[in-house]
Structure formats: C-alpha cells, structure tokens
Design a protein around this motif. Structure first.
Motif, PDB file in Angstrom:
ATOM      1  N   ALA A  16      51.615  -2.625  62.617  1.00 20.00           N
ATOM      2  CA  ALA A  16      50.322  -1.933  62.502  1.00 20.00           C
ATOM      3  C   ALA A  16      49.975  -1.670  61.042  1.00 20.00           C
ATOM      4  CB  ALA A  16      50.345  -0.627  63.291  1.00 20.00           C
ATOM      5  N   GLY A  17      50.617  -2.413  60.133  1.00 21.92           N
ATOM      6  CA  GLY A  17      50.341  -2.252  58.711  1.00 21.92           C
ATOM      7  C   GLY A  17      51.197  -1.205  58.024  1.00 21.92           C
ATOM      8  N   GLU A  18      52.177  -0.644  58.723  1.00 24.31           N
ATOM      9  CA  GLU A  18      53.083   0.313  58.091  1.00 24.31           C
ATOM     10  C   GLU A  18      53.769  -0.370  56.905  1.00 24.31           C
ATOM     11  OE1 GLU A  18      53.566   0.893  62.638  1.00 24.31           O
ATOM     12  OE2 GLU A  18      53.374  -0.777  61.259  1.00 24.31           O
ATOM     13  N   ASP A  19      53.981   0.391  55.858  1.00 22.55           N
ATOM     14  CA  ASP A  19      54.643  -0.136  54.663  1.00 22.55           C
ATOM     15  C   ASP A  19      55.645   0.917  54.213  1.00 22.55           C
ATOM     16  OD1 ASP A  19      55.366  -1.441  52.308  1.00 22.55           O
ATOM     17  OD2 ASP A  19      53.292  -1.983  51.819  1.00 22.55           O
ATOM     18  N   MET A  20      56.935   0.627  54.385  1.00 13.15           N
ATOM     19  CA  MET A  20      57.981   1.603  54.099  1.00 13.15           C
ATOM     20  C   MET A  20      58.910   1.041  53.027  1.00 13.15           C
ATOM     21  SD  MET A  20      60.855   3.126  56.715  1.00 13.15           S
ATOM     22  CE  MET A  20      59.612   3.743  57.831  1.00 13.15           C
ATOM     23  N   PRO A  53      62.273  -7.506  65.026  1.00 11.83           N
ATOM     24  CA  PRO A  53      60.841  -7.755  65.230  1.00 11.83           C
ATOM     25  C   PRO A  53      60.216  -6.614  66.034  1.00 11.83           C
ATOM     26  CG  PRO A  53      62.169  -9.660  65.857  1.00 11.83           C
ATOM     27  CD  PRO A  53      63.111  -8.540  65.571  1.00 11.83           C
ATOM     28  N   PRO A  54      58.970  -6.317  65.812  1.00 12.93           N
ATOM     29  CA  PRO A  54      57.999  -7.071  65.028  1.00 12.93           C
ATOM     30  C   PRO A  54      57.958  -6.669  63.550  1.00 12.93           C
ATOM     31  CG  PRO A  54      56.861  -5.342  66.197  1.00 12.93           C
ATOM     32  CD  PRO A  54      58.322  -5.257  66.598  1.00 12.93           C
ATOM     33  N   TRP A  55      58.877  -5.826  63.109  1.00 12.20           N
ATOM     34  CA  TRP A  55      58.943  -5.452  61.705  1.00 12.20           C
ATOM     35  C   TRP A  55      59.467  -6.619  60.875  1.00 12.20           C
ATOM     36  CZ3 TRP A  55      57.988  -0.643  59.225  1.00 12.20           C
ATOM     37  CH2 TRP A  55      57.461   0.338  60.077  1.00 12.20           C
ATOM     38  N   LYS A  56      59.134  -6.639  59.599  1.00 12.84           N
ATOM     39  CA  LYS A  56      59.619  -7.639  58.650  1.00 12.84           C
ATOM     40  C   LYS A  56      60.072  -6.914  57.384  1.00 12.84           C
ATOM     41  CE  LYS A  56      56.361 -11.194  60.184  1.00 12.84           C
ATOM     42  NZ  LYS A  56      57.188 -11.798  61.139  1.00 12.84           N
ATOM     43  N   ALA A  57      60.959  -7.563  56.648  1.00 14.32           N
ATOM     44  CA  ALA A  57      61.443  -7.001  55.377  1.00 14.32           C
ATOM     45  C   ALA A  57      61.248  -8.061  54.293  1.00 14.32           C
ATOM     46  CB  ALA A  57      62.902  -6.593  55.490  1.00 14.32           C
ATOM     47  N   PRO A  58      60.051  -8.106  53.701  1.00 11.55           N
ATOM     48  CA  PRO A  58      59.809  -9.127  52.687  1.00 11.55           C
ATOM     49  C   PRO A  58      60.589  -8.913  51.388  1.00 11.55           C
ATOM     50  CG  PRO A  58      57.919  -7.655  52.863  1.00 11.55           C
ATOM     51  CD  PRO A  58      58.869  -7.284  53.965  1.00 11.55           C
ATOM     52  N   GLU A  59      61.082  -7.697  51.166  1.00 14.25           N
ATOM     53  CA  GLU A  59      61.853  -7.400  49.953  1.00 14.25           C
ATOM     54  C   GLU A  59      63.164  -6.728  50.342  1.00 14.25           C
ATOM     55  OE1 GLU A  59      59.372  -4.962  47.434  1.00 14.25           O
ATOM     56  OE2 GLU A  59      57.644  -6.274  47.797  1.00 14.25           O
ATOM     57  N   VAL A  60      64.270  -7.411  50.098  1.00 13.72           N
ATOM     58  CA  VAL A  60      65.611  -6.865  50.322  1.00 13.72           C
ATOM     59  C   VAL A  60      66.432  -7.235  49.089  1.00 13.72           C
ATOM     60  CG1 VAL A  60      67.662  -6.864  51.784  1.00 13.72           C
ATOM     61  CG2 VAL A  60      65.395  -7.173  52.830  1.00 13.72           C
TER      62      VAL A  60
END
Length: 154
Positions: free
Chosen positions: A59-63, A34-41
């Motif tokens: 902050a809306g980062e999308d990697m 956290p606070p990052w999330k991984a909606p696709e693994v």
C-alpha cells in the motif's frame, strides 16, 4: 536463550557456504515475505558496521531500519541491533538479531533469533507475525541459496 527470544530454526538442504552467500550478498531477493519487498539490504559486516534495510509495502508503506553490526564470525554468525544507529547514536531499541549458520551433514542448520529487551516487545513482535514472516523469509533464503549452489556459486 533469553526469556525474550523468538527463534526460527530450519534445516536447509544446501551447503552452509551457499546460505552464507545468499544472506550476505542477496538480501533483496529473500529479506521480506510477499507482498512486501526490500529493495535496499546493506550490511557492513564488521563490528560497528552499519546495517540498513528499506522495506516497501503493497500500500506504499516505506519503512527504513538502521542499526549497527555487533559481531561477525565469517560463515557462522552475524549479530545486529537497532539499539544504535551508525556512529553509535542511541535509538529506541526493539531487538538484537542473531543469525547463525552451522553445518548439518551436507546441509545447513539456520537459526535466526530476535532477542527483545522486554516481554512486551517480544509479544508485540510475535503478534506482528514473527513466526510466519521469519519462517517465510527462511524459505526464501534457502531458495536463493539453492539457486546459487546449483548455478555454480557457493
């Protein structure tokens, strides 16, 4: 062990089958600290299979990280790399990830290795917070595995 390896090793108080199930089937629940999330693994667990992870930051980062599965030993070991995209398309490599699961009494010895091509890439990964980040991920993985085990899963 290579001179360019970073390693996290944990003894988990849960059977190896539960840790394997958590790793292979419940990635979004443990993959990012956290606070990052991984909606696709997503991992196609066969040599040459696609690996795909999408991480979203606070902050809306999308990697998006794509790669290829190099080796799978059921219940014991998964090796992936970002040096290739699906279809063996070369990419700028950062690392090879080696994840190992071994029986340890009634628990599991879990080892995650990030093997880098250069000392600079290793240092960069370490400076990004490898030990804290991958350590937190290991804690989260163990928590998911415990839930699976206690809930009658693996």
């Amino acid at each position: 062990m290579s001179e360019h390896d970073l390693v996290i090793e944990r003894r988990m108080a849960v059977p190896r089958a539960a840790v394997w199930e958590a790793w292979t089937q419940h990635g979004p629940e443990w993959f990012c600290p956290p606070p990052w999330k991984a909606p696709e693994v997503e991992y196609d667990l066969r040599p040459g299979g696609r690996s795909h992870v999408r991480m979203v930051g606070p902050a809306g980062e999308d990697m998006v990280l794509t790669g290829v599965v190099l080796e799978v030993v059921e219940g014991e070991r998964i090796v992936t790399t970002d040096a290739f995209g699906p279809g063996w398309v070369p990419q700028t490599p950062f690392m090879i990830a080696i994840t190992e699961f071994a029986d340890d009494g009634d628990g599991t010895l879990y080892r995650a290795t990030a093997r880098h091509w250069t000392a600079e890439a290793k240092a960069q990964h370490e400076a990004m917070g490898f030990h804290d980040g991958w350590g937190k991920v290991a804690e989260q993985l163990e928590a998911v595995a415990k839930q699976l085990h206690e809930g009658g899963g693996a």
